[in-house]
Design a protein around this motif. Structure first.
Motif, PDB file in Angstrom:
ATOM      1  N   MET A 151       0.839  -1.192   0.000  1.00 29.74           N
ATOM      2  CA  MET A 151       0.000   0.000   0.000  1.00 29.74           C
ATOM      3  C   MET A 151       0.878   1.248   0.000  1.00 29.74           C
ATOM      4  O   MET A 151       2.047   1.199   0.347  1.00 29.74           O
ATOM      5  CB  MET A 151      -0.930   0.011   1.209  1.00 29.74           C
ATOM      6  CG  MET A 151      -2.030  -1.031   1.148  1.00 29.74           C
ATOM      7  SD  MET A 151      -3.524  -0.586   2.068  1.00 29.74           S
ATOM      8  CE  MET A 151      -2.919   0.315   3.472  1.00 29.74           C
ATOM      9  N   SER A 152       0.282   2.373  -0.369  1.00 33.65           N
ATOM     10  CA  SER A 152       0.984   3.639  -0.379  1.00 33.65           C
ATOM     11  C   SER A 152      -0.031   4.749  -0.175  1.00 33.65           C
ATOM     12  O   SER A 152      -1.240   4.507  -0.112  1.00 33.65           O
ATOM     13  CB  SER A 152       1.724   3.828  -1.715  1.00 33.65           C
ATOM     14  OG  SER A 152       0.805   3.816  -2.786  1.00 33.65           O
ATOM     15  N   ASN A 153       0.465   5.979  -0.056  1.00 31.62           N
ATOM     16  CA  ASN A 153      -0.443   7.108   0.010  1.00 31.62           C
ATOM     17  C   ASN A 153      -1.274   7.176  -1.266  1.00 31.62           C
ATOM     18  O   ASN A 153      -0.818   6.778  -2.346  1.00 31.62           O
ATOM     19  CB  ASN A 153       0.330   8.413   0.154  1.00 31.62           C
ATOM     20  CG  ASN A 153       1.038   8.538   1.486  1.00 31.62           C
ATOM     21  OD1 ASN A 153       0.722   7.832   2.444  1.00 31.62           O
ATOM     22  ND2 ASN A 153       2.011   9.425   1.550  1.00 31.62           N
ATOM     23  N   ILE A 154      -2.495   7.684  -1.138  1.00 31.42           N
ATOM     24  CA  ILE A 154      -3.318   7.967  -2.311  1.00 31.42           C
ATOM     25  C   ILE A 154      -3.124   9.442  -2.647  1.00 31.42           C
ATOM     26  O   ILE A 154      -3.346  10.310  -1.804  1.00 31.42           O
ATOM     27  CB  ILE A 154      -4.804   7.669  -2.028  1.00 31.42           C
ATOM     28  CG1 ILE A 154      -4.999   6.175  -1.747  1.00 31.42           C
ATOM     29  CG2 ILE A 154      -5.675   8.109  -3.207  1.00 31.42           C
ATOM     30  CD1 ILE A 154      -6.395   5.821  -1.287  1.00 31.42           C
ATOM     31  N   GLU A 155      -2.691   9.703  -3.869  1.00 35.12           N
ATOM     32  CA  GLU A 155      -2.403  11.078  -4.270  1.00 35.12           C
ATOM     33  C   GLU A 155      -3.284  11.503  -5.435  1.00 35.12           C
ATOM     34  O   GLU A 155      -3.379  10.795  -6.437  1.00 35.12           O
ATOM     35  CB  GLU A 155      -0.932  11.218  -4.662  1.00 35.12           C
ATOM     36  CG  GLU A 155       0.033  10.963  -3.508  1.00 35.12           C
ATOM     37  CD  GLU A 155       1.473  11.184  -3.923  1.00 35.12           C
ATOM     38  OE1 GLU A 155       1.760  12.287  -4.446  1.00 35.12           O
ATOM     39  OE2 GLU A 155       2.286  10.277  -3.734  1.00 35.12           O
ATOM     40  N   LEU A 156      -3.930  12.638  -5.275  1.00 34.68           N
ATOM     41  CA  LEU A 156      -4.691  13.259  -6.351  1.00 34.68           C
ATOM     42  C   LEU A 156      -3.954  14.519  -6.764  1.00 34.68           C
ATOM     43  O   LEU A 156      -3.662  15.376  -5.921  1.00 34.68           O
ATOM     44  CB  LEU A 156      -6.109  13.606  -5.889  1.00 34.68           C
ATOM     45  CG  LEU A 156      -7.138  12.466  -5.908  1.00 34.68           C
ATOM     46  CD1 LEU A 156      -6.777  11.385  -4.911  1.00 34.68           C
ATOM     47  CD2 LEU A 156      -8.532  12.989  -5.654  1.00 34.68           C
ATOM     48  N   LYS A 157      -3.636  14.610  -8.045  1.00 35.68           N
ATOM     49  CA  LYS A 157      -2.834  15.726  -8.539  1.00 35.68           C
ATOM     50  C   LYS A 157      -3.585  16.485  -9.626  1.00 35.68           C
ATOM     51  O   LYS A 157      -3.909  15.926 -10.664  1.00 35.68           O
ATOM     52  CB  LYS A 157      -1.495  15.218  -9.088  1.00 35.68           C
ATOM     53  CG  LYS A 157      -0.625  14.519  -8.056  1.00 35.68           C
ATOM     54  CD  LYS A 157       0.693  14.059  -8.663  1.00 35.68           C
ATOM     55  CE  LYS A 157       1.581  13.393  -7.620  1.00 35.68           C
ATOM     56  NZ  LYS A 157       2.888  12.960  -8.193  1.00 35.68           N
ATOM     57  N   ASN A 158      -3.877  17.743  -9.331  1.00 35.22           N
ATOM     58  CA  ASN A 158      -4.474  18.659 -10.321  1.00 35.22           C
ATOM     59  C   ASN A 158      -5.745  18.093 -10.956  1.00 35.22           C
ATOM     60  O   ASN A 158      -5.915  18.102 -12.171  1.00 35.22           O
ATOM     61  CB  ASN A 158      -3.446  19.001 -11.408  1.00 35.22           C
ATOM     62  CG  ASN A 158      -2.132  19.487 -10.824  1.00 35.22           C
ATOM     63  OD1 ASN A 158      -1.095  18.850 -10.998  1.00 35.22           O
ATOM     64  ND2 ASN A 158      -2.170  20.596 -10.107  1.00 35.22           N
ATOM     65  N   ILE A 159      -6.644  17.618 -10.089  1.00 33.67           N
ATOM     66  CA  ILE A 159      -7.899  17.020 -10.559  1.00 33.67           C
ATOM     67  C   ILE A 159      -8.906  18.119 -10.904  1.00 33.67           C
ATOM     68  O   ILE A 159      -9.195  18.997 -10.086  1.00 33.67           O
ATOM     69  CB  ILE A 159      -8.498  16.095  -9.482  1.00 33.67           C
ATOM     70  CG1 ILE A 159      -7.546  14.943  -9.165  1.00 33.67           C
ATOM     71  CG2 ILE A 159      -9.867  15.583  -9.927  1.00 33.67           C
ATOM     72  CD1 ILE A 159      -7.326  13.978 -10.301  1.00 33.67           C
ATOM     73  N   SER A 160      -9.435  18.044 -12.121  1.00 34.94           N
ATOM     74  CA  SER A 160     -10.489  18.966 -12.548  1.00 34.94           C
ATOM     75  C   SER A 160     -11.652  18.159 -13.121  1.00 34.94           C
ATOM     76  O   SER A 160     -11.443  17.131 -13.775  1.00 34.94           O
ATOM     77  CB  SER A 160      -9.976  19.947 -13.597  1.00 34.94           C
ATOM     78  OG  SER A 160      -9.004  20.819 -13.040  1.00 34.94           O
ATOM     79  N   LEU A 161     -12.863  18.636 -12.850  1.00 38.22           N
ATOM     80  CA  LEU A 161     -14.054  17.956 -13.351  1.00 38.22           C
ATOM     81  C   LEU A 161     -15.197  18.949 -13.485  1.00 38.22           C
ATOM     82  O   LEU A 161     -15.457  19.745 -12.582  1.00 38.22           O
ATOM     83  CB  LEU A 161     -14.469  16.827 -12.397  1.00 38.22           C
ATOM     84  CG  LEU A 161     -15.735  16.049 -12.780  1.00 38.22           C
ATOM     85  CD1 LEU A 161     -15.481  15.200 -14.022  1.00 38.22           C
ATOM     86  CD2 LEU A 161     -16.211  15.174 -11.633  1.00 38.22           C
ATOM     87  N   LYS A 162     -15.871  18.878 -14.637  1.00 36.81           N
ATOM     88  CA  LYS A 162     -17.066  19.678 -14.847  1.00 36.81           C
ATOM     89  C   LYS A 162     -18.237  18.765 -15.148  1.00 36.81           C
ATOM     90  O   LYS A 162     -18.074  17.746 -15.820  1.00 36.81           O
ATOM     91  CB  LYS A 162     -16.871  20.637 -16.027  1.00 36.81           C
ATOM     92  CG  LYS A 162     -15.926  21.792 -15.749  1.00 36.81           C
ATOM     93  CD  LYS A 162     -15.884  22.747 -16.931  1.00 36.81           C
ATOM     94  CE  LYS A 162     -14.973  23.933 -16.630  1.00 36.81           C
ATOM     95  NZ  LYS A 162     -14.913  24.870 -17.787  1.00 36.81           N
ATOM     96  N   PHE A 163     -19.410  19.097 -14.608  1.00 37.52           N
ATOM     97  CA  PHE A 163     -20.661  18.457 -14.979  1.00 37.52           C
ATOM     98  C   PHE A 163     -21.485  19.503 -15.719  1.00 37.52           C
ATOM     99  O   PHE A 163     -21.899  20.503 -15.128  1.00 37.52           O
ATOM    100  CB  PHE A 163     -21.427  17.964 -13.756  1.00 37.52           C
ATOM    101  CG  PHE A 163     -20.848  16.738 -13.103  1.00 37.52           C
ATOM    102  CD1 PHE A 163     -20.470  15.634 -13.852  1.00 37.52           C
ATOM    103  CD2 PHE A 163     -20.687  16.682 -11.725  1.00 37.52           C
ATOM    104  CE1 PHE A 163     -19.946  14.498 -13.261  1.00 37.52           C
ATOM    105  CE2 PHE A 163     -20.166  15.544 -11.114  1.00 37.52           C
ATOM    106  CZ  PHE A 163     -19.795  14.464 -11.892  1.00 37.52           C
ATOM    107  N   GLY A 164     -21.724  19.273 -17.009  1.00 36.53           N
ATOM    108  CA  GLY A 164     -22.395  20.305 -17.786  1.00 36.53           C
ATOM    109  C   GLY A 164     -21.512  21.533 -17.811  1.00 36.53           C
ATOM    110  O   GLY A 164     -20.336  21.469 -18.138  1.00 36.53           O
ATOM    111  N   GLY A 165     -22.056  22.644 -17.429  1.00 36.03           N
ATOM    112  CA  GLY A 165     -21.255  23.865 -17.373  1.00 36.03           C
ATOM    113  C   GLY A 165     -20.729  24.175 -15.991  1.00 36.03           C
ATOM    114  O   GLY A 165     -20.114  25.233 -15.780  1.00 36.03           O
ATOM    115  N   ASN A 166     -20.980  23.293 -15.041  1.00 36.51           N
ATOM    116  CA  ASN A 166     -20.586  23.565 -13.656  1.00 36.51           C
ATOM    117  C   ASN A 166     -19.240  22.923 -13.323  1.00 36.51           C
ATOM    118  O   ASN A 166     -19.040  21.728 -13.544  1.00 36.51           O
ATOM    119  CB  ASN A 166     -21.644  23.023 -12.685  1.00 36.51           C
ATOM    120  CG  ASN A 166     -22.982  23.705 -12.859  1.00 36.51           C
ATOM    121  OD1 ASN A 166     -23.041  24.906 -13.094  1.00 36.51           O
ATOM    122  ND2 ASN A 166     -24.060  22.938 -12.762  1.00 36.51           N
ATOM    123  N   THR A 167     -18.337  23.713 -12.780  1.00 39.06           N
ATOM    124  CA  THR A 167     -17.048  23.210 -12.331  1.00 39.06           C
ATOM    125  C   THR A 167     -17.211  22.642 -10.928  1.00 39.06           C
ATOM    126  O   THR A 167     -17.587  23.360 -10.001  1.00 39.06           O
ATOM    127  CB  THR A 167     -15.989  24.320 -12.322  1.00 39.06           C
ATOM    128  OG1 THR A 167     -15.817  24.800 -13.656  1.00 39.06           O
ATOM    129  CG2 THR A 167     -14.660  23.791 -11.801  1.00 39.06           C
TER     130      THR A 167
END
Length: 196
Positions: free
Chosen positions: A1-17
């Motif tokens: 196992m290791s750390n869980i890393e999220l890097k520069n995550i972007s997500l839009k649903f429709g026009g909403n960020t």
């Protein structure tokens, strides 16, 4: 196992960020609580970690293969007993006696002959928690797992989670600062992008 890393995550649903260039690290073997107002992306973040949603951009590393998830909805088979609901995810890894022990720790020992559809909302919530714990995953995602529980039962359920997740990576979404404080560990304010 290791750390869980999220890097520069972007997500839009429709026009909403929903998430904009969001980065954070979830420490291996520790509990991390995520807070933030409704609609700021907490549940979405859990779904991304679980692989249920793919972000528009960014990188996710260190997610283990075996993940358990307590969703906001209980997602139980209501025509089955509590024991059978847990048996569905753990197979023969646990004996019936062991499963009953888990459910009894959560105050459900006297109601095991009933179908889950006969349970109250709080009882169903506890079955969902026990099911996730009994799956024996390396990472456990909890999306407001204690909603609908009174104070005494909430404390019992939190103690149960603490007891059975020692050494596992736990990520818990909550609106309750008292829950975050009780769990200790790390804290992320998803709106501010800060970790404490």
């Amino acid at each position: 196992m290791s750390n869980i890393e999220l890097k520069n995550i972007s997500l839009k649903f429709g026009g909403n960020t929903v998430l904009d260039n969001f980065s954070c690290t979830f420490a291996e073997g520790k509990i991390t609580c995520i807070e933030g107002r409704s609609g700021c992306g907490k549940t979405t973040l859990l779904n991304i970690i679980a692989g249920l949603i793919t972000p528009d951009s960014g990188e996710i590393i260190g997610v283990p293969t075996k993940i358990a998830f307590v969703f906001q909805e209980d997602r139980l088979c209501e025509e089955f007993s509590a024991v059978s609901n847990i048996r569905l995810v753990c197979g023969k890894k646990l004996t019936k006696k062991q499963i009953i022990s888990h459910l009894s720790e959560l105050g459900l020992g006297d109601d095991l002959k009933k179908f889950v559809g006969e349970y109250s909302g709080g009882m169903k919530r506890r079955v969902a928690i026990a099911r996730a714990i009994c799956y024996d995953a390396d990472c456990i995602l909890l999306d407001e797992p204690f909603k609908g529980l009174d104070e005494a039962m909430r404390r019992k359920a939190m103690d149960y989670v603490l007891k059975h997740t020692n050494g596992k990576t736990v990520i818990c979404v909550t609106h309750d600062k008292a829950e975050s404080a009780y769990f200790g560990g790390n804290f992320i304010d998803i709106e501010q992008g800060t970790a404490i």
